[in-house]
Design a protein around this motif. Structure first.
Motif, PDB file in Angstrom:
ATOM      1  N   LYS A  48       0.666  -0.695  -0.064  1.00 29.48           N
ATOM      2  CA  LYS A  48       0.173  -0.129  -0.112  1.00 29.48           C
ATOM      3  C   LYS A  48       0.776   1.514  -0.135  1.00 29.48           C
ATOM      4  O   LYS A  48       0.314   2.283  -0.468  1.00 29.48           O
ATOM      5  CB  LYS A  48      -0.800  -0.128   1.359  1.00 29.48           C
ATOM      6  CG  LYS A  48      -1.535   1.299   1.576  1.00 29.48           C
ATOM      7  CD  LYS A  48      -2.356   1.226   2.872  1.00 29.48           C
ATOM      8  CE  LYS A  48      -1.020   1.594   3.619  1.00 29.48           C
ATOM      9  NZ  LYS A  48      -1.534   1.711   4.908  1.00 29.48           N
ATOM     10  N   THR A  49       2.125   1.548   0.781  1.00 25.64           N
ATOM     11  CA  THR A  49       2.729   2.095   1.090  1.00 25.64           C
ATOM     12  C   THR A  49       3.727   2.677  -0.213  1.00 25.64           C
ATOM     13  O   THR A  49       3.368   4.039  -0.927  1.00 25.64           O
ATOM     14  CB  THR A  49       3.627   2.298   2.071  1.00 25.64           C
ATOM     15  OG1 THR A  49       2.964   2.097   2.986  1.00 25.64           O
ATOM     16  CG2 THR A  49       4.382   3.025   2.430  1.00 25.64           C
ATOM     17  N   ARG A  75      -4.820  -1.142  -4.266  1.00 23.77           N
ATOM     18  CA  ARG A  75      -5.446  -0.644  -5.073  1.00 23.77           C
ATOM     19  C   ARG A  75      -5.670   0.624  -5.169  1.00 23.77           C
ATOM     20  O   ARG A  75      -6.131   1.872  -5.859  1.00 23.77           O
ATOM     21  CB  ARG A  75      -6.196  -1.396  -5.839  1.00 23.77           C
ATOM     22  CG  ARG A  75      -5.423  -2.797  -6.935  1.00 23.77           C
ATOM     23  CD  ARG A  75      -6.979  -4.143  -7.151  1.00 23.77           C
ATOM     24  NE  ARG A  75      -7.251  -4.328  -6.240  1.00 23.77           N
ATOM     25  CZ  ARG A  75      -8.310  -4.717  -6.382  1.00 23.77           C
ATOM     26  NH1 ARG A  75      -9.579  -4.463  -7.259  1.00 23.77           N
ATOM     27  NH2 ARG A  75      -9.069  -5.455  -5.327  1.00 23.77           N
ATOM     28  N   VAL A  76      -6.116   0.777  -4.019  1.00 24.13           N
ATOM     29  CA  VAL A  76      -7.359   2.688  -3.853  1.00 24.13           C
ATOM     30  C   VAL A  76      -5.448   3.113  -4.241  1.00 24.13           C
ATOM     31  O   VAL A  76      -5.747   4.317  -4.173  1.00 24.13           O
ATOM     32  CB  VAL A  76      -7.769   2.593  -2.450  1.00 24.13           C
ATOM     33  CG1 VAL A  76      -8.223   4.004  -1.748  1.00 24.13           C
ATOM     34  CG2 VAL A  76      -9.140   1.857  -1.743  1.00 24.13           C
ATOM     35  N   ASN A  92      -6.538   2.703 -16.933  1.00 27.56           N
ATOM     36  CA  ASN A  92      -8.157   1.520 -17.548  1.00 27.56           C
ATOM     37  C   ASN A  92      -8.535  -0.468 -16.256  1.00 27.56           C
ATOM     38  O   ASN A  92      -9.715   0.458 -15.870  1.00 27.56           O
ATOM     39  CB  ASN A  92      -8.105   1.069 -18.572  1.00 27.56           C
ATOM     40  CG  ASN A  92      -7.901   2.352 -19.596  1.00 27.56           C
ATOM     41  OD1 ASN A  92      -8.056   3.437 -19.591  1.00 27.56           O
ATOM     42  ND2 ASN A  92      -6.842   2.299 -20.383  1.00 27.56           N
ATOM     43  N   LYS A  93      -7.267  -0.374 -16.278  1.00 28.18           N
ATOM     44  CA  LYS A  93      -8.174  -1.362 -14.986  1.00 28.18           C
ATOM     45  C   LYS A  93      -8.283  -0.836 -13.765  1.00 28.18           C
ATOM     46  O   LYS A  93     -10.061  -1.104 -12.910  1.00 28.18           O
ATOM     47  CB  LYS A  93      -6.495  -2.589 -14.762  1.00 28.18           C
ATOM     48  CG  LYS A  93      -6.455  -3.261 -13.586  1.00 28.18           C
ATOM     49  CD  LYS A  93      -6.934  -5.218 -14.253  1.00 28.18           C
ATOM     50  CE  LYS A  93      -6.788  -5.977 -13.619  1.00 28.18           C
ATOM     51  NZ  LYS A  93      -7.955  -6.492 -13.093  1.00 28.18           N
ATOM     52  N   LEU A  94      -8.289   0.233 -12.968  1.00 28.35           N
ATOM     53  CA  LEU A  94      -8.835   0.530 -11.856  1.00 28.35           C
ATOM     54  C   LEU A  94      -9.974   1.445 -12.184  1.00 28.35           C
ATOM     55  O   LEU A  94     -10.811   1.150 -10.629  1.00 28.35           O
ATOM     56  CB  LEU A  94      -7.797   1.633 -11.391  1.00 28.35           C
ATOM     57  CG  LEU A  94      -6.173   0.692 -10.871  1.00 28.35           C
ATOM     58  CD1 LEU A  94      -5.153   2.428  -9.786  1.00 28.35           C
ATOM     59  CD2 LEU A  94      -6.093   0.202  -9.608  1.00 28.35           C
ATOM     60  N   VAL A 100     -16.485  -0.025  -4.939  1.00 27.44           N
ATOM     61  CA  VAL A 100     -16.501   1.343  -5.558  1.00 27.44           C
ATOM     62  C   VAL A 100     -15.338   2.326  -4.861  1.00 27.44           C
ATOM     63  O   VAL A 100     -14.838   2.789  -5.023  1.00 27.44           O
ATOM     64  CB  VAL A 100     -17.687   2.044  -4.682  1.00 27.44           C
ATOM     65  CG1 VAL A 100     -18.039   1.738  -3.425  1.00 27.44           C
ATOM     66  CG2 VAL A 100     -18.659   3.235  -5.472  1.00 27.44           C
ATOM     67  N   ASP A 101     -14.673   1.783  -3.416  1.00 36.43           N
ATOM     68  CA  ASP A 101     -13.454   2.748  -3.132  1.00 36.43           C
ATOM     69  C   ASP A 101     -12.349   3.130  -3.847  1.00 36.43           C
ATOM     70  O   ASP A 101     -12.106   4.503  -3.958  1.00 36.43           O
ATOM     71  CB  ASP A 101     -13.532   2.366  -1.970  1.00 36.43           C
ATOM     72  CG  ASP A 101     -14.029   1.953  -0.938  1.00 36.43           C
ATOM     73  OD1 ASP A 101     -14.932   1.927  -0.596  1.00 36.43           O
ATOM     74  OD2 ASP A 101     -13.683   0.683  -0.101  1.00 36.43           O
ATOM     75  N   ILE A 102     -12.228   1.665  -4.878  1.00 37.51           N
ATOM     76  CA  ILE A 102     -11.022   2.361  -5.774  1.00 37.51           C
ATOM     77  C   ILE A 102     -11.164   3.127  -6.931  1.00 37.51           C
ATOM     78  O   ILE A 102     -10.614   4.333  -7.443  1.00 37.51           O
ATOM     79  CB  ILE A 102     -11.077   0.491  -6.861  1.00 37.51           C
ATOM     80  CG1 ILE A 102     -10.109  -0.191  -5.592  1.00 37.51           C
ATOM     81  CG2 ILE A 102      -9.531   0.898  -7.762  1.00 37.51           C
ATOM     82  CD1 ILE A 102      -9.920  -1.667  -5.988  1.00 37.51           C
ATOM     83  N   ARG A 103     -12.720   3.539  -7.579  1.00 33.81           N
ATOM     84  CA  ARG A 103     -12.748   3.730  -8.272  1.00 33.81           C
ATOM     85  C   ARG A 103     -13.413   5.515  -7.906  1.00 33.81           C
ATOM     86  O   ARG A 103     -12.788   6.195  -8.284  1.00 33.81           O
ATOM     87  CB  ARG A 103     -14.717   3.344  -8.908  1.00 33.81           C
ATOM     88  CG  ARG A 103     -14.026   2.279 -10.104  1.00 33.81           C
ATOM     89  CD  ARG A 103     -14.978   1.921 -10.882  1.00 33.81           C
ATOM     90  NE  ARG A 103     -16.487   2.491 -10.402  1.00 33.81           N
ATOM     91  CZ  ARG A 103     -17.021   1.259  -9.308  1.00 33.81           C
ATOM     92  NH1 ARG A 103     -16.648  -0.156  -9.205  1.00 33.81           N
ATOM     93  NH2 ARG A 103     -18.435   0.853  -8.609  1.00 33.81           N
ATOM     94  N   SER A 104     -13.536   5.663  -6.893  1.00 34.35           N
ATOM     95  CA  SER A 104     -13.460   6.556  -6.074  1.00 34.35           C
ATOM     96  C   SER A 104     -12.182   7.583  -5.383  1.00 34.35           C
ATOM     97  O   SER A 104     -12.038   8.808  -5.841  1.00 34.35           O
ATOM     98  CB  SER A 104     -14.471   6.624  -4.707  1.00 34.35           C
ATOM     99  OG  SER A 104     -15.439   6.488  -4.616  1.00 34.35           O
ATOM    100  N   ALA A 105     -11.100   6.162  -4.960  1.00 36.20           N
ATOM    101  CA  ALA A 105     -10.137   7.102  -4.978  1.00 36.20           C
ATOM    102  C   ALA A 105      -9.145   7.567  -6.420  1.00 36.20           C
ATOM    103  O   ALA A 105      -8.682   8.393  -6.635  1.00 36.20           O
ATOM    104  CB  ALA A 105      -8.933   6.326  -4.425  1.00 36.20           C
ATOM    105  N   LEU A 106     -10.010   6.947  -7.542  1.00 33.70           N
ATOM    106  CA  LEU A 106      -9.334   7.646  -9.528  1.00 33.70           C
ATOM    107  C   LEU A 106      -9.913   8.972  -8.754  1.00 33.70           C
ATOM    108  O   LEU A 106      -9.076   9.618 -10.148  1.00 33.70           O
ATOM    109  CB  LEU A 106      -9.691   6.021  -9.985  1.00 33.70           C
ATOM    110  CG  LEU A 106      -9.503   6.329 -11.151  1.00 33.70           C
ATOM    111  CD1 LEU A 106      -7.759   6.944 -11.123  1.00 33.70           C
ATOM    112  CD2 LEU A 106      -9.591   5.359 -12.867  1.00 33.70           C
TER     113      LEU A 106
END
Length: 174
Positions: A48-49, A75-76, A92-94, A100-106
């Motif tokens: 993560k780091t 991934r977030v 694109n993958k993300l 939803v957390d991943i797309r929100s971070a993106l």
């Protein structure tokens, strides 16, 4: 030229087993093989780091690998790292990721300005994702997205757009 002081600092962190600190070090790119090792760490906190380290801009293959990580939190963190701009397939993958957390971070990532199709996709996503996209200053160059978010059915999305400092107030309150 490699700074010997920084190299010693990196070596000391690795020798002391301080892998999370090593993964966060902005000069980690001096030791590319270590980046690969950290990306394979069994510890998701280390991965993560690493995923948020700006040095990843020079390592698109590592970005690709981390975009497929089994840990959502990895991934977030990767999705919010502007360095992912060097790995379009990872972006694109993300953008198509399940949680939803991943797309929100993106949606918060300033590098999105380089990915208009992803911005469009996120503008059609769940209200949480649209909320974070509306707050992202990098959407300022996309009038059709601004229009869409300004008239969003979810009130918090249009309010988020109105609070975006990169969007003219008049435009945000359509």
């Amino acid at each position: 030229m490699i700074d010997p002081i920084t190299l010693i600092e990196l070596t000391n962190l690795k020798a002391a087993g301080k892998l999370e600190e090593l993964a966060a070090h902005p000069q980690l790119g001096m030791k590319p093989d270590w980046i690969g090792e950290l990306a394979q760490s069994g510890n998701p906190t280390v991965r993560k780091t690493l995923a948020y380290n700006p040095a990843l801009a020079d390592f698109p293959t590592i970005v690709e690998k981390l975009s497929k990580d089994r840990s959502t939190i990895v991934r977030v963190y990767l999705a919010s790292n502007p360095a992912i701009v060097t790995a379009p397939q990872a972006v694109n993958k993300l953008g198509e990721s399940g949680p939803v957390d991943i797309r929100s971070a993106l949606a918060t990532n300033p590098a999105l300005v380089n990915f208009p199709k992803i911005i469009q996709k996120l503008a059609d996503d769940e209200h949480t994702v649209r909320f974070f996209l509306a707050r992202n200053p990098s959407i300022a160059n996309f009038p059709e997205i601004i229009q869409k978010l300004a008239t969003d059915k979810a009130r918090n999305v249009s309010e988020a757009l109105a609070s975006n400092p990169a969007i003219p107030t008049r435009t945000a309150r359509i």
